[in-house]
Design an enzyme around this catalytic site. Sequence first.
Site, mmCIF file in Angstrom:
data_model
loop_
_atom_site.group_PDB
_atom_site.id
_atom_site.type_symbol
_atom_site.label_atom_id
_atom_site.label_comp_id
_atom_site.label_asym_id
_atom_site.label_seq_id
_atom_site.Cartn_x
_atom_site.Cartn_y
_atom_site.Cartn_z
ATOM 1 N NE ARG A 113 -7.547 72.340 -25.934
ATOM 2 C CZ ARG A 113 -6.468 72.954 -26.422
ATOM 3 N NH1 ARG A 113 -5.517 73.374 -25.606
ATOM 4 N NH2 ARG A 113 -6.324 73.136 -27.714
ATOM 5 C CD GLU A 138 -6.792 69.942 -32.851
ATOM 6 O OE1 GLU A 138 -6.093 69.456 -33.761
ATOM 7 O OE2 GLU A 138 -6.588 71.073 -32.370
ATOM 8 C CG ASN A 173 -5.152 69.558 -28.834
ATOM 9 O OD1 ASN A 173 -4.540 70.008 -29.785
ATOM 10 N ND2 ASN A 173 -6.436 69.831 -28.623
ATOM 11 C CB SER A 195 -1.194 75.661 -24.404
ATOM 12 O OG SER A 195 -1.881 75.891 -25.617
ATOM 13 C CE LYS A 244 -5.415 67.856 -36.463
ATOM 14 N NZ LYS A 244 -4.104 67.995 -35.808
ATOM 15 C CE LYS A 265 -9.390 69.504 -38.719
ATOM 16 N NZ LYS A 265 -9.826 69.084 -37.374
ATOM 17 C CD GLU A 300 -1.993 68.595 -33.089
ATOM 18 O OE1 GLU A 300 -2.786 69.481 -32.710
ATOM 19 O OE2 GLU A 300 -2.365 67.520 -33.562
ATOM 20 N N GLY A 301 -0.829 73.279 -33.654
ATOM 21 C CA GLY A 301 -0.374 74.648 -33.439
ATOM 22 C C GLY A 301 -1.146 75.711 -34.188
ATOM 23 N NE ARG A 310 -9.027 76.660 -28.518
ATOM 24 C CZ ARG A 310 -8.347 75.831 -29.300
ATOM 25 N NH1 ARG A 310 -7.171 76.187 -29.761
ATOM 26 N NH2 ARG A 310 -8.841 74.657 -29.620
#
Length: 484
Positions: free
Chosen positions: A108, A126, A128, A133, A317, A376, A380-381, A460
């Site tokens: 993603r 970024e 993923n 998810s 990153k 950064k 992740e998360g 989002r």
Amino acid sequence: EQDLASDAFALAAINGLVVVDIEETRKLSHVPFTLKPSPFSRALFAEAVEVQTDFNALLQALRVDPNFILNVLQETTQNDPFTAKLVDIYRVYFLESRKQALSMGVLRSDYMVSQSGRRPTLRQVEINTIASSFGFLSERVCRAHRMLALKFPQLRIQLEDMPQNRFMEAIPSAFARALVLYEYKCNIRTQLSKEVFDDERQLKAELARQKSSTLVLFVVQPDERNIADQRFLEFELLSRYGIRSVRKTLAAIGEENQDRSDSILRANEEEVAISYFRAGYTPDDYPNESCWLGRELIESSRSIKCPDIATHLLGTKKVQQYLAKDGVVEKYIFDDEAVRRIRATFATQYGLGVHDDDRELGIAAAKASPELFVLKPQREGGGNNIYGADVRASLTEMSTDALSAYILQERFFPPSMRTTFLRSGAVVESDIESELGIYGVLLGNDDEVFINEQAGFLLRSKVAKSNETGIAAGFGVIDSIVLK
């Protein structure tokens, strides 16, 4: 609005828009989501969809370069123990003793709209490469919004302006094709007809003919809350293709007695064809050696990894920052238009390693205007980035070695809009900013790509004053799109 919220709440229940409650583990709560789709530029959405297969191809080309990851992450690994451990696994189980050339990725690429220039532009936040998810939940929010648009004409939303979200069409199909390919490569050992990949009916017929007893292993976190997003994919694999799945944590995999002599990964004494990571991307997923052993058992097996350790590391990153350097993408992508599309999404970024030639320039710019940058780490998360005045403080106070594990990226200031959303059963009205994610699916080996597709999207949105958009981390809500 009360009727709209009541119907939205009902649609959440019947469409599986739920997570495990954070306080009561036997109770389900609805995911936070908007009551109507948010407007998004038709042209920029088309750009994001088109460039996804270019990014897929770029990751595939980088994955098969044995020197790229080691060179780019060399300095990072000296000061980031977690990344260093992952690179060690890459070196041993990918470069030196790989048992499976096939690799799968559910990817993603995330974007924000930047308004810093003369016209709005798409900028990549970024990419993923592991545990990407919310694909199912995003598709179901799109479905709920379409129903609400039909029932409430006062919303003035035309269905033709709401793009179809094909995540649950594309991803289960990709898993089915990968499992068929595993059987041919590992057990049947004959040539697979191309028609099986191109025709859904033939794919199902081939699965029925094979009568495979192999499994898809979902590698999950203990006490996982985001169950619907994962479980519906499991159920779709079973109902549409007859493919069985099993869920295990890294620790459980590590604690099983694995016989490495035949390179077959087993779960509950059954052969695993595909290892699908929905965990393993954060240090919190490795609290003990059993978890690391679980990861090593997967990477050392002949199961198709989704993703393998190389693709996982390509999501760091540092790799993203390095790719933005002049001439790097051009070494791997030879289509000039694809290069242009990829480069058009890149943000201004600076490396902070002692060998990065733009380090001092980036530090000076960020200290002078910290509100224009994000610091950064290789994590992740959600909840890991540093913003605002803390950027200047971190650049001043952190050691040179510690800073080398970070990158600097320009901060985006997307347009805000007023909307209403449901969170914990309450109706909330707020100004929001949105982040667009485009899913891609990739399946290939070192010499051939079998699947390279765009596979749905995620919008989002976050309260405008918030820095983060992570839904699982509690910062954002799931939205959908009406094209303008």
